[in-house]
Design an enzyme around this catalytic site. Sequence first.
Site, short mmCIF file in Angstrom:
data_model
loop_
_atom_site.label_atom_id
_atom_site.label_comp_id
_atom_site.label_asym_id
_atom_site.label_seq_id
_atom_site.Cartn_x
_atom_site.Cartn_y
_atom_site.Cartn_z
CG ASP A 1 -29.87 -20.85 -71.93
OD1 ASP A 1 -29.46 -20.83 -70.54
OD2 ASP A 1 -30.80 -21.29 -72.26
CG ASN B 1 -37.80 -21.82 -65.90
OD1 ASN B 1 -38.82 -21.50 -67.04
ND2 ASN B 1 -38.26 -21.04 -64.75
NE ARG B 2 -31.17 -25.50 -71.18
CZ ARG B 2 -31.88 -24.98 -72.33
NH1 ARG B 2 -31.54 -23.75 -72.58
NH2 ARG B 2 -32.69 -25.81 -73.17
CB ALA B 3 -30.29 -19.96 -65.10
#
Length: 367
Positions: free
Chosen positions: A197, A278-280
Amino acid sequence: MIMQYIYPFTAIVGQEKMKKALILNAINPKIGGVLIRGEKGTAKSTAVRALADLLPEIEVVENCPFNCDPNGDLCDICKEKKERGELRTIKKKMKVVNLPIGATEDRVIGTLDIEKAIKEGIKALEPGILAEANRNILYIDEVNLLDDHIIDVLLDAAAMGWNIIEREGVKIKHPSRFILVGTMNPEEGELRPQILDRFGLMVDVEGLNDVKERVEVIKRVEEFNENPEAFYKKFEEEQNKLRDRIIKARELLKDVEISDDLLEFISKVCIELGIQTNRADITVVRTAKALSAYNGRTEVILEDVKEAMELALPHRMRRKPFEPPQLNKEKLEQMINEFKQENDKNENENKEKEDQKDDDVKKNMMK
């Protein structure tokens, strides 16, 4: 001095997705790097070295061990020089900094003489790999074989843009912004989802299956080995064009905007695909903006978002143990089509309203 020629980036046959992912990170390193998965002999390391040679020179503070940007964040030593009016700059080619698999934490972050640090601050730091990598490309071959703790240290530095060393109450930091590239052969083991991720983008590379492309690879490699200078000059024009395109994209990036509709669509897709981080969402937006800038536009379009998702989401999908990361493309296509239909419907409704207003205005003028 004998000139050493690097195999040109534009001479690499195929592997378009890998090349695009590297270029996007060169346009905006805040995307978070790229993980390249594939068997040996698929041009992974060649592409990384070629990218460094392709990119424009950077301006750095002279004699700074951290390659400080004179127009950006400075280490304490360079701050003092600037205050005294002694800040001198030079131009440097970007380079690939390799991280050995057996690297220790001290080798990565640097070592600190505590007694000296209390008196002299950052001057007591013996710089490590993160210092050398600042504003360069940090390359980790076989990243899946690297100690998890070392990976965490690297990814933290990449996310924050600073390398922080704390020892016995003494805290020293220096800028550490780099293009992170990890390569791995999945047959040798996968990375933990938490580490996956942290990489901005991921691409899978495979051996070329087209006979003509494979023959072209052979010809080009042999030609380069026989006369590197002549081969390099053969691709010099293409290299310059791509370099100029990257420079323009970097300049344009700050002006690129994305609509609220597309932002909502990105988050909706991530939720529907079961992606919790939320990094996506953030990575998709940054990648889509870089794609828009690369194509000379200041407004993100749906095609940018789709391409960004194909690079930023596969390794963030939930999967079973030992299952390779992959994107649910059918689900993504379905949601893109639904978004298009909804947009077309809204546009038609707005057009009908505008036409009705025009008709009303004409009727009032005729009265």
